[in-house]
Structures are given as structure tokens and as C-alpha cells.
Design a protein around this motif. Structure first.
Motif, short mmCIF file in Angstrom:
data_model
loop_
_atom_site.label_atom_id
_atom_site.label_comp_id
_atom_site.label_asym_id
_atom_site.label_seq_id
_atom_site.Cartn_x
_atom_site.Cartn_y
_atom_site.Cartn_z
N ALA A 95 2.76 -4.07 1.93
CA ALA A 95 1.67 -4.59 2.75
C ALA A 95 1.34 -3.61 3.87
O ALA A 95 2.12 -3.50 4.80
N PRO A 96 0.24 -2.93 3.78
CA PRO A 96 -0.73 -2.91 2.68
C PRO A 96 -0.25 -2.01 1.55
O PRO A 96 0.62 -1.17 1.74
N CYS A 97 -0.85 -2.20 0.40
CA CYS A 97 -0.55 -1.36 -0.76
C CYS A 97 -1.75 -0.48 -1.06
O CYS A 97 -2.81 -0.98 -1.46
N SER A 98 -1.60 0.81 -0.82
CA SER A 98 -2.68 1.76 -1.10
C SER A 98 -2.87 1.90 -2.60
O SER A 98 -1.98 1.58 -3.40
N MET A 99 -4.00 2.42 -3.01
CA MET A 99 -4.26 2.65 -4.42
C MET A 99 -3.33 3.73 -4.98
O MET A 99 -2.96 3.69 -6.14
N ARG A 100 -2.93 4.69 -4.14
CA ARG A 100 -1.97 5.71 -4.57
C ARG A 100 -0.62 5.07 -4.87
O ARG A 100 0.01 5.34 -5.88
N ILE B 122 3.40 2.83 -8.73
CA ILE B 122 4.18 1.70 -9.24
C ILE B 122 3.77 1.38 -10.67
O ILE B 122 4.63 1.17 -11.54
N ALA B 123 2.47 1.37 -10.94
CA ALA B 123 1.97 1.04 -12.28
C ALA B 123 2.48 2.01 -13.34
O ALA B 123 2.68 1.64 -14.49
N HIS B 124 2.71 3.25 -12.94
CA HIS B 124 3.10 4.28 -13.92
C HIS B 124 4.55 4.71 -13.79
O HIS B 124 4.96 5.72 -14.38
N GLY B 125 5.35 3.94 -13.04
CA GLY B 125 6.78 4.20 -12.95
C GLY B 125 7.13 5.49 -12.24
O GLY B 125 8.19 6.06 -12.50
N LEU B 126 6.27 5.96 -11.35
CA LEU B 126 6.53 7.20 -10.63
C LEU B 126 7.33 6.89 -9.36
O LEU B 126 6.77 6.74 -8.29
N ALA B 127 8.61 6.79 -9.51
CA ALA B 127 9.49 6.47 -8.38
C ALA B 127 9.74 7.74 -7.58
O ALA B 127 10.84 8.25 -7.50
N THR C 189 -11.73 -1.31 -1.28
CA THR C 189 -12.99 -1.90 -1.73
C THR C 189 -14.08 -0.85 -1.62
O THR C 189 -14.07 -0.06 -0.67
N PRO C 190 -14.99 -0.78 -2.58
CA PRO C 190 -14.94 -1.46 -3.86
C PRO C 190 -13.87 -0.85 -4.76
O PRO C 190 -13.28 0.18 -4.43
N LEU C 191 -13.67 -1.47 -5.90
CA LEU C 191 -12.65 -1.02 -6.85
C LEU C 191 -13.31 -0.35 -8.04
O LEU C 191 -14.32 -0.83 -8.55
N HIS C 192 -12.72 0.76 -8.49
CA HIS C 192 -13.22 1.35 -9.73
C HIS C 192 -12.27 0.99 -10.87
O HIS C 192 -11.26 0.29 -10.67
N LEU C 193 -12.59 1.42 -12.06
CA LEU C 193 -11.89 0.96 -13.25
C LEU C 193 -10.40 1.29 -13.24
O LEU C 193 -9.57 0.47 -13.65
N VAL C 194 -10.01 2.46 -12.74
CA VAL C 194 -8.59 2.81 -12.71
C VAL C 194 -7.83 1.87 -11.76
O VAL C 194 -6.72 1.43 -12.07
N HIS C 195 -8.42 1.53 -10.61
CA HIS C 195 -7.78 0.57 -9.71
C HIS C 195 -7.53 -0.74 -10.44
O HIS C 195 -6.43 -1.31 -10.38
N LEU C 196 -8.55 -1.24 -11.13
CA LEU C 196 -8.43 -2.51 -11.85
C LEU C 196 -7.41 -2.43 -12.97
O LEU C 196 -6.62 -3.36 -13.16
N ASN D 59 -4.81 -0.43 -13.08
CA ASN D 59 -3.49 -0.37 -12.47
C ASN D 59 -3.05 -1.76 -12.00
O ASN D 59 -1.87 -2.11 -12.11
N MET D 60 -3.99 -2.55 -11.50
CA MET D 60 -3.65 -3.93 -11.11
C MET D 60 -3.24 -4.75 -12.32
O MET D 60 -2.29 -5.53 -12.27
N THR D 61 -3.95 -4.56 -13.43
CA THR D 61 -3.59 -5.25 -14.66
C THR D 61 -2.20 -4.81 -15.12
O THR D 61 -1.36 -5.65 -15.49
N THR D 62 -1.94 -3.52 -15.07
CA THR D 62 -0.64 -3.00 -15.51
C THR D 62 0.50 -3.58 -14.71
O THR D 62 1.50 -4.06 -15.29
N VAL D 63 0.40 -3.57 -13.38
CA VAL D 63 1.51 -4.11 -12.58
C VAL D 63 1.65 -5.61 -12.78
O VAL D 63 2.77 -6.14 -12.75
#
Length: 194
Positions: free
Chosen positions: A89-94, A99-104, A129-136, A138-142
Motif C-alpha cells: 500500500a500503495p502498489c505501483s504498477m512496477r 509480483i505477477a511475474h515472480g521477479l523477487a 489511472t488510467p489502466l492499460h492492457l498490461v496493467h489489467l 497483471n491484475m488478472t495474473t496476481v
């Protein structure tokens, strides 16, 4: 023998909205039996300083333990460290993408990765905001991995009067999602027939 404390990890990444992470840590400090662990990215610190006027010297006041973003050997980097939940909190798109791609690749993203692999609660207050397709995507993936994407969206049915009211409602929702008792915002009881 004393009751074991419930551990909650709070990550603060570099999106605008550092107040969410700081206020969450402050709220958790008031709850009995909670041990807080914070990990803050460099960009997160930049926003804490810019948006809230707090410096790194304030770190010890934020949480029971504040971990360096670069300390990949910290306790929260291991699944054997029993944490009940983690909130970014907050969670940046980076950070979301990592997190979505397991890059620890730092302690924040590693701790989030641990929460997912151990099937523990991970809540991401995605801020963009706004969100582009990769953001969306990544949200679906997590979400498919078990995380909860919880953008801090104002709830106007609570009739907020200040920015603080809006922030407080979002923090109340996070505490609800963690299964913790909170008195920051009343639950919705429905409209009364009129």
C-alpha cells in the motif's frame, strides 16, 4: 506463556498514495497482538518524504520491524517466517508486474512472492489511472495466483468530509480483508426504506 503475536507485513512501493501504507501501519499499531514488519522501496521513501514530509529517520516509529529493501536475507523473505498477511500500500504498477511475474528482485517483491507460494493473504492497493492492457493482465495474473487487488477507491455512501475520511475507509477495508477487528468505518447496513 504469552500469546503469539500475529505478524502483518506492509510494503510501501513508489506509487502516489504513501499515506495508505503509513496509515495502515498506524492502524495496525493500535490493535492488540499484532506485530508489524515494513519494507519500503526507495521510490516509496521518496513519496513518503514528498507527500507526507516524513524522513527515513521516522522508520522506527512506523513498524515493530523495518526491513531494508535490499536485505534479501531478512526474516520476511522465507516461508518459514509465519506471517498472517501482507499488504502492499500503495502498489505501483512496477511492483505489481514484478509480483505477477515472480521477479523477487528486492525484499518487497520477494516477501510478496513468499505470501503467494505459501498460500497466505496478499492484498495489493494498486494505484494507477488510467489502466492499460498490461496493467489489467497483471491484475488478472496476481488474482489467479491468490492475491487480492484492492484499489483504494472512495466510498461516497460513507459521506466522507475530508481526504482523511477517504483514506480511513480504504484502511478499514484492508483490515476487514485481513480478518482484523476495526472501528475506522462502519459496515454497510443497507438503506432504510423511506
Amino acid at each position: 506463556m504469552s500469546e503469539p503475536r500475529q505478524r502483518i507485513i506492509v510494503g510501501i512501493s513508489g506509487a502516489s498514495g504513501a499515506i495508505y501504507g503509513v496509515r495502515l501501519l498506524q492502524a495496525l499499531r493500535t490493535l492488540p497482538g499484532i506485530e508489524t514488519h515494513a519494507v519500503i522501496s526507495d521510490a516509496g521513501w521518496l513519496n513518503i518524504t514528498h507527500e507526507l514530509g516524513l524522513e527515513r529517520t521516522h522508520a522506527p516509529a512506523l513498524a515493530d520491524v523495518v526491513h531494508s529493501i535490499d536485505h534479501i536475507g531478512a526474516s520476511i523473505a522465507s516461508g518459514s517466517f509465519r506471517a498472517s498477511g501482507m499488504v502492499v500500500a500503495p502498489c505501483s504498477m512496477r511492483t505489481l508486474a514484478a509480483i505477477a511475474h515472480g521477479l523477487a528482485d528486492n525484499l518487497l517483491t520477494r516477501a510478496a512472492d513468499v505470501m503467494l507460494k505459501e498460500r497466505r493473504r496478499l492484498i495489493l492497493l494498486a494505484r494507477e489511472t488510467p489502466l492499460h492492457l498490461v496493467h489489467l493482465r497483471n491484475m488478472t495474473t496476481v488474482t489467479e495466483m491468490g492475491a487480492i487487488v484492492c484499489p483504494p477507491v472512495p466510498a461516497f455512501y460513507q459521506k466522507p468530509q475530508t481526504v482523511d475520511d477517504i483514506v480511513q475507509h480504504s484502511i478499514a477495508r484492508v483490515l476487514d480483508l485481513l480478518g482484523l477487528e476495526q472501528t475506522l468505518a462502519a459496515p454497510w447496513m443497507g438503506l432504510h426504506p423511506g
